[in-house]
Design an enzyme around this catalytic site. Structure first.
Site, PDB file in Angstrom:
ATOM      1  N   SER A 182       0.825  -1.213   0.000  1.00 22.51           N
ATOM      2  CA  SER A 182       0.000   0.000   0.000  1.00 22.51           C
ATOM      3  C   SER A 182       0.855   1.256   0.000  1.00 22.51           C
ATOM      4  O   SER A 182       1.978   1.259   0.492  1.00 22.51           O
ATOM      5  CB  SER A 182      -0.916   0.023   1.224  1.00 22.51           C
TER       6      SER A 182
ATOM      7  N   LYS B  89      -4.778  -6.822   3.034  1.00 22.21           N
ATOM      8  CA  LYS B  89      -4.690  -5.674   2.113  1.00 22.21           C
ATOM      9  C   LYS B  89      -6.082  -5.351   1.532  1.00 22.21           C
ATOM     10  O   LYS B  89      -6.432  -4.171   1.357  1.00 22.21           O
ATOM     11  CB  LYS B  89      -3.690  -5.973   0.982  1.00 22.21           C
TER      12      LYS B  89
ATOM     13  N   HIS C   1      -7.872  -3.515   4.136  1.00 23.82           N
ATOM     14  CA  HIS C   1      -7.284  -2.166   4.165  1.00 23.82           C
ATOM     15  C   HIS C   1      -8.003  -1.295   3.127  1.00 23.82           C
ATOM     16  O   HIS C   1      -8.413  -0.165   3.397  1.00 23.82           O
ATOM     17  CB  HIS C   1      -5.781  -2.247   3.852  1.00 23.82           C
ATOM     18  N   ASN C   2      -8.156  -1.840   1.931  1.00 28.51           N
ATOM     19  CA  ASN C   2      -8.802  -1.063   0.869  1.00 28.51           C
ATOM     20  C   ASN C   2     -10.277  -0.810   1.172  1.00 28.51           C
ATOM     21  O   ASN C   2     -10.807   0.254   0.843  1.00 28.51           O
ATOM     22  CB  ASN C   2      -8.652  -1.776  -0.474  1.00 28.51           C
TER      23      ASN C   2
ATOM     24  N   GLU D 141     -10.346   1.917   3.496  1.00 28.26           N
ATOM     25  CA  GLU D 141      -9.983   3.093   2.667  1.00 28.26           C
ATOM     26  C   GLU D 141     -11.219   3.639   1.910  1.00 28.26           C
ATOM     27  O   GLU D 141     -11.466   4.842   1.909  1.00 28.26           O
ATOM     28  CB  GLU D 141      -8.890   2.646   1.691  1.00 28.26           C
TER      29      GLU D 141
END
Ligand code: 6PG
Length: 467
Positions: free
Chosen positions: A133, A188, A191-192, A195
């Site tokens: 990231s 990940k 995480h997105n 986000e």
């Protein structure tokens, strides 16, 4: 014979190029490969021309690339997630030796990573799935790296990853092996998802403020927020975006309001659904992007609907509190998805370590993330932590007030709305779900449990003869 390289990278797109530059700048000798297509003919020569490093060898054929690497080889694949990863693996695998390591650094689906690691490890090839990231600048100057795979494979590239990763406030590298097989790519993906919701929340705050403030004023407000506990990369860049001008005009006013997406946001929702974990904030953010894409429909509907908007001015302090409230719910939900997946897949993900590698380098780095590093050391359920729960409780009334404003102003606020809906639901002892259970049993004899009987017993009723 020529000196062989420590590390290899396949794919010199934006992320691959930046990581290559980063690795080479730390003194590791590097071989890079990019395929030759009409459009990509100059990619390798251009990279070799532009790089400031003298330790890079460039290749446009795989045999020479593989032969240029020290064994056991370490090869990072930076190509588009999906079929391209499989085809690169299929091409290089026959050229590799036992114990060589392939690393997929793209935004791959974690189940693809699980499938690939199983297949490769069965053939004696090591495999790591690593979420990277931070975008182009992060990759170049210090990304956050979420790895999944075998410990010995990670150990073999740890010095390189630690050298190139962003550094946390204690100078620890923002890279970690979070669990086995697809764990890094799963984390990940979430995480997105977080986000997506953080970005949508800022879009909602902007829309509410833009009703009665200039862009300069909003930038000033966001910059002020960014000095305190709300500080974070996404807030900071949003303030900066609002300052950007093209001649006398704000660049923002020239940008079409259709938000694209490449898939990781909707994967987050899908994965949360599969695990049975509520992710209403991410779902709302993904849906908001999809609604934004219906620009023509929105224009047509807007022309057909009369709106009598109120003339009220949104209270900036209350909005700040509502934003804080919604962010806490978003982070709570995001980490709950990781917890559930970790349990289901036996990954043993350390949430504090996850938060730590998200404090720098990545898109959702923030002051809140800093505090989660410490909080998760003591408590993995954020709603059981006194400071978090009192923050949420203190700000809930502001969220209600802001949502009343938003409805009066006809400003769409799906993420703030969902944060409040979730809070009300999760703090309600009675849910209304007994009606659902009765309905299910009525039309399908799906059975129900009773509050006056042991929960191990399931009951069904002939509802038509009973009523
Ligand atoms: C990052 C970003 C990066 C990218 C995502 C989201 O952590 O550096 O998350 O991976 O921005 O793929 O992209 P979309 O918004 O296009 O889905």
């Amino acid at each position: 014979m020529k000196e062989q390289s420590n590390f290899g990278i396949i794919g010199l797109g934006v992320m691959g190029r930046s990581l290559a530059e980063n690795i080479a700048s730390k003194g590791f000798s590097l071989s890079v490969y990019n395929r030759i297509t009409e459009a990509e003919r100059q990619v390798v020569p251009n990279f070799l021309k532009e790089t400031t490093s003298h330790v890079v060898l460039g290749f446009t054929e795989l045999k020479g690339f593989v032969a240029s690497l020290k064994t056991p080889r370490k090869i990072l694949i930076m190509v588009n997630a999906g079929a391209a990863v499989d085809s690169v693996i299929a091409e290089i695998e026959p050229l590799l030796d036992h114990n060589d390591l392939i690393i997929d650094g793209g935004n791959s689906h974690f189940q693809d990573t699980q499938r690939r690691s199983k297949a490769l490890e069965a053939n004696g090839i090591q495999f790591l799935g690593v979420g990277v990231s931070g975008g182009e600048q992060g990759a170049l100057k210090g990304p956050s790296m979420m790895a999944g795979g075998q410990a010995d494979a990670y150990e073999s590239i740890r010095p390189i990853f630690e050298a190139i990763a962003a550094k946390d406030k204690n100078n620890g590298a923002c890279t970690a092996l979070l669990g086995s097989d697809g764990c890094g790519h799963f984390v990940k993906t979430i995480h997105n998802g977080i986000e997506y919701a953080e970005m949508q929340l800022l879009a909602e705050c902007f829309s509410l403020l833009a009703h009665s403030h200039s862009y300069d004023e909003i930038a000033h407000i966001f910059n002020q927020w960014n000095e305190g506990y709300l500080a974070g990369y996404l807030l900071e860049i949003t303030a900066s975006i609002l300052k950007n001008k093209e001649g006398n005009d704000y660049l923002l006013d020239k940008i079409l309001d259709k938000a694209g997406s490449k898939g990781t946001g909707s994967w987050s929702s899908q994965l949360a659904f599969q695990l049975g974990v509520p992710a209403s904030m991410i779902n709302a953010a993904v849906t908001a992007r999809y609604v934004s894409m219906l620009k023509e429909k929105r224009m047509q509907m807007a022309a057909d609907v009369d709106r009598n908007n109120a003339t009220l001015i949104v209270d900036v302090q209350k909005l700040k509190e509502a934003y804080q409230f919604a962010r806490l719910i978003n982070h709570y939900q995001g980490f709950e998805i990781i917890k559930a997946a970790s349990e289901a897949n036996h990954w043993h993900v350390d949430l504090s370590e996850t938060a730590r590698i998200w404090t720098q380098g990545c898109i959702i780095k923030s002051r809140l993330m800093e505090s989660l590093v410490e909080i998760f050391k003591k408590e993995t359920d954020l709603f059981r932590h006194p400071a978090i729960i009192s923050e949420v409780k203190n700000n809930v009334e502001s969220a209600k007030l802001i949502l009343n404003n938003a409805f009066s102003l006809n400003i769409s606020t799906p993420c703030i709305s969902n944060s409040l809906q979730y809070w009300i639901s999760i703090t309600s002892e009675k849910s209304g779900a007994h009606i659902i259970q009765a309905q299910r049993d009525y039309f399908g004899a799906h059975t129900y449990q009773r509050i006056d009987k042991p929960l191990t017993h399931f009951f069904t009723t002939n509802w038509t003869s009973n009523g």
